[in-house]
Enzyme design. Structure first.
Site, PDB file in Angstrom:
ATOM      1  N   TRP A 167       0.821  -1.212   0.000  1.00 47.64           N
ATOM      2  CA  TRP A 167       0.000   0.000   0.000  1.00 47.64           C
ATOM      3  C   TRP A 167       0.857   1.265   0.000  1.00 47.64           C
ATOM      4  CZ3 TRP A 167       0.228  -3.421   4.083  1.00 47.64           C
ATOM      5  CH2 TRP A 167       0.738  -2.957   5.274  1.00 47.64           C
TER       6      TRP A 167
HETATM    7  S1  SF4 Z   1       7.156  -1.335   3.664  1.00 48.73           S
HETATM    8 FE1  SF4 Z   1       7.466  -1.242   1.421  1.00 48.73          FE
HETATM    9  S2  SF4 Z   1       6.651  -3.181   0.610  1.00 48.73           S
HETATM   10 FE2  SF4 Z   1       5.844  -2.937   2.690  1.00 48.73          FE
HETATM   11  S3  SF4 Z   1       3.846  -1.921   2.401  1.00 48.73           S
HETATM   12 FE3  SF4 Z   1       5.344  -0.307   2.799  1.00 48.73          FE
HETATM   13  S4  SF4 Z   1       6.031   0.345   0.713  1.00 48.73           S
HETATM   14 FE4  SF4 Z   1       4.996  -1.667   0.491  1.00 48.73          FE
END
Ligand code: SF4
Ligand code: SF4
Length: 103
Positions: A41
């Site tokens: 997300w």
């Molecule tokens: S940490 Fe990175 S992979 Fe995980 S939800 Fe957030 S943006 Fe997406």
């Protein structure tokens, strides 16, 4: 998918795996792999944690990104966000972690 991992840059430190609230990234053959791209997300936690700028964050059309990507190269409290447009033009925005967490 909100991120792209550059495996040529990845050093397998696992910080992105540990910081992802959805446990969407894992290490395979010493490199980070995005396992569930549809579930991302776009919180950007992994992007901020990566010590070598190996994770690109896609800037969506809804915020005027139009195919641009962003990654961060940090030094201590200083984060340099590098935005790369589809035509290769780049822009760097520098943020001090201390200032952004002040309020
Ligand atoms: S940490 Fe990175 S992979 Fe995980 S939800 Fe957030 S943006 Fe997406
Ligand atoms: S934080 Fe960056 S260098 Fe570390 S495993 Fe993830 S992508 Fe690789």
């Amino acid at each position: 998918m909100s991120i792209r991992i550059n495996q040529n840059k990845c050093i397998g430190c696992k910080r992105c795996c540990d910081s992802c609230p959805g446990t969407l990234i894992d290490i395979q053959n010493n490199k980070a792999c995005m396992l569930y791209p549809k579930d991302c997300w776009g919180c950007a936690s992994c992007v901020k944690e990566c010590p070598v700028g190996a994770i690109d964050f896609f800037l969506g059309a809804d915020i005027g990104g139009n195919g641009s990507t962003m990654h961060v190269e940090g030094k201590g409290d200083i984060l340099n966000w590098q935005i790369t447009k589809p035509d290769g033009e780049t822009k760097i925005i520098t943020i001090n972690r201390k200032d952004s967490n002040k309020y």
